[in-house]
Design a protein around this motif. Structure first.
Motif, PDB file in Angstrom:
ATOM      1  N   SER A  46       0.842  -1.192   0.000  1.00 29.05           N
ATOM      2  CA  SER A  46       0.000   0.000   0.000  1.00 29.05           C
ATOM      3  C   SER A  46       0.883   1.250   0.000  1.00 29.05           C
ATOM      4  O   SER A  46       1.376   1.655  -1.055  1.00 29.05           O
ATOM      5  CB  SER A  46      -0.939  -0.041   1.208  1.00 29.05           C
ATOM      6  OG  SER A  46      -1.877   1.004   1.171  1.00 29.05           O
ATOM      7  N   LEU A  47       1.130   1.836   1.143  1.00 33.08           N
ATOM      8  CA  LEU A  47       1.936   3.050   1.179  1.00 33.08           C
ATOM      9  C   LEU A  47       3.412   2.796   0.917  1.00 33.08           C
ATOM     10  O   LEU A  47       4.180   3.752   0.738  1.00 33.08           O
ATOM     11  CB  LEU A  47       1.761   3.752   2.535  1.00 33.08           C
ATOM     12  CG  LEU A  47       0.373   4.339   2.817  1.00 33.08           C
ATOM     13  CD1 LEU A  47       0.320   4.929   4.216  1.00 33.08           C
ATOM     14  CD2 LEU A  47      -0.007   5.391   1.784  1.00 33.08           C
ATOM     15  N   GLU A  48       3.818   1.529   0.865  1.00 36.74           N
ATOM     16  CA  GLU A  48       5.210   1.249   0.515  1.00 36.74           C
ATOM     17  C   GLU A  48       5.398   0.959  -0.967  1.00 36.74           C
ATOM     18  O   GLU A  48       6.513   0.715  -1.439  1.00 36.74           O
ATOM     19  CB  GLU A  48       5.766   0.088   1.351  1.00 36.74           C
ATOM     20  CG  GLU A  48       5.502  -1.306   0.826  1.00 36.74           C
ATOM     21  CD  GLU A  48       4.141  -1.849   1.240  1.00 36.74           C
ATOM     22  OE1 GLU A  48       3.971  -3.074   1.315  1.00 36.74           O
ATOM     23  OE2 GLU A  48       3.235  -1.024   1.489  1.00 36.74           O
ATOM     24  N   PRO A  67      -0.658  10.837  -4.172  1.00 32.72           N
ATOM     25  CA  PRO A  67      -0.588   9.800  -3.143  1.00 32.72           C
ATOM     26  C   PRO A  67      -1.408   8.561  -3.498  1.00 32.72           C
ATOM     27  O   PRO A  67      -0.970   7.434  -3.265  1.00 32.72           O
ATOM     28  CB  PRO A  67      -1.138  10.507  -1.903  1.00 32.72           C
ATOM     29  CG  PRO A  67      -0.747  11.941  -2.108  1.00 32.72           C
ATOM     30  CD  PRO A  67      -0.925  12.170  -3.591  1.00 32.72           C
ATOM     31  N   TYR A  70       0.398   6.177  -5.989  1.00 32.25           N
ATOM     32  CA  TYR A  70       1.387   5.307  -5.354  1.00 32.25           C
ATOM     33  C   TYR A  70       0.716   4.251  -4.478  1.00 32.25           C
ATOM     34  O   TYR A  70       1.074   3.073  -4.524  1.00 32.25           O
ATOM     35  CB  TYR A  70       2.353   6.131  -4.509  1.00 32.25           C
ATOM     36  CG  TYR A  70       3.401   6.855  -5.322  1.00 32.25           C
ATOM     37  CD1 TYR A  70       4.572   6.203  -5.710  1.00 32.25           C
ATOM     38  CD2 TYR A  70       3.227   8.172  -5.710  1.00 32.25           C
ATOM     39  CE1 TYR A  70       5.539   6.855  -6.462  1.00 32.25           C
ATOM     40  CE2 TYR A  70       4.186   8.838  -6.465  1.00 32.25           C
ATOM     41  CZ  TYR A  70       5.337   8.182  -6.843  1.00 32.25           C
ATOM     42  OH  TYR A  70       6.287   8.818  -7.595  1.00 32.25           O
ATOM     43  N   GLU A  71      -0.237   4.676  -3.685  1.00 28.76           N
ATOM     44  CA  GLU A  71      -0.861   3.764  -2.720  1.00 28.76           C
ATOM     45  C   GLU A  71      -1.530   2.578  -3.393  1.00 28.76           C
ATOM     46  O   GLU A  71      -1.573   1.476  -2.839  1.00 28.76           O
ATOM     47  CB  GLU A  71      -1.862   4.534  -1.860  1.00 28.76           C
ATOM     48  CG  GLU A  71      -2.464   3.709  -0.730  1.00 28.76           C
ATOM     49  CD  GLU A  71      -3.375   4.528   0.171  1.00 28.76           C
ATOM     50  OE1 GLU A  71      -3.917   3.948   1.141  1.00 28.76           O
ATOM     51  OE2 GLU A  71      -3.548   5.745  -0.081  1.00 28.76           O
ATOM     52  N   ALA A  78      -7.077   1.951  -1.792  1.00 28.80           N
ATOM     53  CA  ALA A  78      -6.663   2.858  -0.720  1.00 28.80           C
ATOM     54  C   ALA A  78      -7.201   2.360   0.617  1.00 28.80           C
ATOM     55  O   ALA A  78      -8.335   1.891   0.718  1.00 28.80           O
ATOM     56  CB  ALA A  78      -7.162   4.271  -1.009  1.00 28.80           C
ATOM     57  N   VAL A  99       5.880   2.227   4.904  1.00 27.42           N
ATOM     58  CA  VAL A  99       5.876   3.406   4.028  1.00 27.42           C
ATOM     59  C   VAL A  99       7.217   3.499   3.305  1.00 27.42           C
ATOM     60  O   VAL A  99       8.278   3.414   3.931  1.00 27.42           O
ATOM     61  CB  VAL A  99       5.636   4.709   4.818  1.00 27.42           C
ATOM     62  CG1 VAL A  99       5.657   5.917   3.879  1.00 27.42           C
ATOM     63  CG2 VAL A  99       4.312   4.651   5.573  1.00 27.42           C
ATOM     64  N   TRP A 115       2.004  13.807   0.484  1.00 28.68           N
ATOM     65  CA  TRP A 115       2.324  12.432   0.893  1.00 28.68           C
ATOM     66  C   TRP A 115       2.292  12.310   2.411  1.00 28.68           C
ATOM     67  O   TRP A 115       1.711  11.360   2.951  1.00 28.68           O
ATOM     68  CB  TRP A 115       3.683  12.026   0.352  1.00 28.68           C
ATOM     69  CG  TRP A 115       4.042  10.615   0.709  1.00 28.68           C
ATOM     70  CD1 TRP A 115       4.994  10.208   1.593  1.00 28.68           C
ATOM     71  CD2 TRP A 115       3.426   9.420   0.209  1.00 28.68           C
ATOM     72  NE1 TRP A 115       5.017   8.840   1.678  1.00 28.68           N
ATOM     73  CE2 TRP A 115       4.062   8.328   0.833  1.00 28.68           C
ATOM     74  CE3 TRP A 115       2.395   9.181  -0.705  1.00 28.68           C
ATOM     75  CZ2 TRP A 115       3.698   7.004   0.575  1.00 28.68           C
ATOM     76  CZ3 TRP A 115       2.043   7.862  -0.972  1.00 28.68           C
ATOM     77  CH2 TRP A 115       2.684   6.799  -0.325  1.00 28.68           C
ATOM     78  N   ARG A 118      -1.225  12.082   3.682  1.00 31.36           N
ATOM     79  CA  ARG A 118      -1.882  10.783   3.511  1.00 31.36           C
ATOM     80  C   ARG A 118      -1.341   9.760   4.508  1.00 31.36           C
ATOM     81  O   ARG A 118      -2.110   8.977   5.077  1.00 31.36           O
ATOM     82  CB  ARG A 118      -1.697  10.283   2.076  1.00 31.36           C
ATOM     83  CG  ARG A 118      -2.304   8.907   1.830  1.00 31.36           C
ATOM     84  CD  ARG A 118      -3.772   8.836   2.208  1.00 31.36           C
ATOM     85  NE  ARG A 118      -4.314   7.489   2.005  1.00 31.36           N
ATOM     86  CZ  ARG A 118      -5.399   7.017   2.611  1.00 31.36           C
ATOM     87  NH1 ARG A 118      -6.080   7.773   3.468  1.00 31.36           N
ATOM     88  NH2 ARG A 118      -5.825   5.786   2.374  1.00 31.36           N
ATOM     89  N   VAL A 119      -0.040   9.775   4.731  1.00 32.04           N
ATOM     90  CA  VAL A 119       0.535   8.880   5.737  1.00 32.04           C
ATOM     91  C   VAL A 119      -0.092   9.173   7.100  1.00 32.04           C
ATOM     92  O   VAL A 119      -0.506   8.255   7.824  1.00 32.04           O
ATOM     93  CB  VAL A 119       2.066   9.036   5.801  1.00 32.04           C
ATOM     94  CG1 VAL A 119       2.636   8.268   6.993  1.00 32.04           C
ATOM     95  CG2 VAL A 119       2.708   8.545   4.508  1.00 32.04           C
TER      96      VAL A 119
END
Length: 487
Positions: A46-48, A67, A70-71, A78, A99, A115, A118-119
């Motif tokens: 996901s976030l990584e 974001p 990428y996610e 998401a 992340v 970013w 979102r994190v």
């Protein structure tokens, strides 16, 4: 939805619960935190998610670099608060949020504001639901050529300033958060030979004492830089519980080499100006054979962790766990489920909190949300809580989440994480599929598939989300929505 204001001590308790903000002097120790986490889960892929190849930066080339782009790049929708709530209600006490930062920072370690927002939003989902959250630096390490953090003295010297600046920025963003937020300095950091299992294993000789020594020294230097940078930001970060990984996240599992325990024995407890606020982390991906042999292997591995790592004075988190066997769930399920139950119970016995890697809810199931492998989830819960299982008895937060898993604020406004426009102007539905402007649905955009009754023909992806022919080379792969390591 509007809620009545609470007054007095009740209001204060609610404030601490929902914001996670408490005084630094009230922080529990790392050992207390690990015990209170119980069992956890990784919001993986996901976030990584990232391009992972300097010769093919496909996310940067073909998306708007938002974001959301990428996610969702590695096939997961998401993350929603409803998904995290499902895990909490099932008995999970902690969520690890991997992340990757390199696509979103400059040469000085400054983080893109969108970013970071979102994190922070995903971290808030976890904290708001009363769970522990581990936030890390993920695929900035690893075997890809985009990994700018390497277990190498030369690389450490060249990246020290940027690494410390990145953690300074992250720490400042979250400095007022309470004890349920932990920072993890780095994920699976490897040497210049991308050696798994132990440092220098990737060299032509299979072991090189000079390379190994340099790698372990670099790991300890990065760990110390991480602790120093976070502590220097003050506030709650002065006593926040911090997590440092062994080299490669290696757990010492196995007996085939005398060097398997080296990542444990060579990790130092970082110097710290407070006592009892450091935890160690390993990753555990055993091969499942017959039940008796598998359980004996877990006992050997956890015993080694206790002897070689916990003895240094810090508790241990199993930050990722699963299995190396890509067919076990479909071909040896009864043994896999029983073994999972047994090693979760064993981790509890040894005082370690285990975080399962993905699998339990993946791809479109996360959008519902629903379980992908409910029986595996049940094995984990039974392993920790016993045959009586778990019943959530806290406050019901359903009124904060609408039927699509979006979060409503107190005014009834909705923050939608699903149904977003993608970078091509097409629309993702709530199952993570993409509708083009003609309303056609492309089911293949998820890339990483769910576990099915037979995933032997499922496509294989490397950890950069790029499809590969097979898993013949050493490394990490995704197949059938699960993570595998080939050694």
């Amino acid at each position: 939805m509007k809620k009545n204001l609470l007054i007095g001590t009740a209001w204060l308790a609610a404030f601490v619960l929902t914001t996670g903000k408490v005084g630094a002097q009230d922080f529990e120790s790392a050992s207390e935190a690990v015990a209170n986490m119980r069992v956890g889960w990784n919001v993986g892929n996901s976030l990584e998610s990232n391009s992972g190849d300097l010769d093919n930066m496909w996310i940067e080339t073909w998306t708007d670099r938002s974001p959301n782009a990428y996610e969702t790049a590695w096939g997961q929708p998401a993350t929603t608060k409803a998904l995290i709530k499902m895990f909490r209600d099932a008995g999970f006490g902690a969520i690890r949020v991997p992340v990757t930062w390199y696509p979103h920072i400059d040469d000085n370690g400054a983080v893109d504001e969108k970013w970071m927002a979102r994190v922070k939003e995903v971290v808030d989902y976890v904290i708001d639901l009363g769970l522990y959250c581990i936030l890390n630096v993920h695929h900035d390490t690893g075997s890809a050529n985009t990994a700018w953090l390497r277990a190498s003295g030369t690389t450490y010297t060249g990246t020290k300033t940027k690494f410390e600046a990145l953690w300074t920025n992250i720490a400042n963003e979250f400095k007022d958060y309470g004890e349920k937020l932990l920072f993890e300095g780095y994920n699976e950091m490897l040497d210049d030979y991308s050696s798994w299992c132990f440092a220098s294993f990737g060299t032509s000789s299979g072991y090189d004492a000079s390379v190994a020594s340099d790698a372990y020294s670099a790991i300890n230097n990065y760990a110390q830089s991480f602790v120093n940078a976070v502590r220097a930001t003050g506030g709650n970060n002065a006593v926040r519980n911090l997590v440092v990984n062994t080299y490669g996240g290696c757990d010492g599992d196995g007996t085939w080499s005398s060097h398997l325990s080296d990542p444990l024995t060579n990790l130092n407890y970082p110097e710290d100006n407070v006592s009892g606020h450091i935890a160690f982390e390993v990753h555990y991906y055993p091969t499942i054979s017959d039940l008796s042999t598998s359980i004996s292997g877990a006992q050997q591995c956890f015993g080694s962790i206790k002897t070689n790592l916990m003895s240094k004075g810090a508790p241990v988190i199993i930050g990722e766990c699963g299995t190396l066997d890509d067919t076990a769930y479909n071909t040896n399920r009864d043994v896999m489920l029983e073994f999972t139950k047994e090693y979760i119970a064993l981790a509890k016995e040894y005082g370690m909190a285990a975080f399962y890697w993905m699998t339990l809810s993946d791809a479109s199931d996360r959008s519902v949300p629903q379980w992908t492998t409910e029986d595996l989830k049940d094995a984990i819960i039974t392993g920790y809580y016993g045959d009586e299982g778990f019943t959530y008895e806290g406050d019901d937060d359903d009124d904060d989440i609408d039927s699509d898993g979006n979060v409503e604020d107190n005014n009834g406004n909705v923050d939608e994480n699903n149904g977003d426009d993608n970078s091509d102007g097409n629309v993702e539905d709530n199952n993570g599929n993409v509708e083009d402007n003609n309303g056609n649905v492309d089911d293949d955009t998820n890339g990483i598939k769910n576990v099915s009754s037979d995933d032997s023909n499922e496509p294989v992806y490397n950890m950069q989300g790029v499809r590969v022919d097979d898993m013949s080379k050493k490394g990490l792969y995704i197949k059938g929505g699960k993570k595998y390591i080939v050694r």
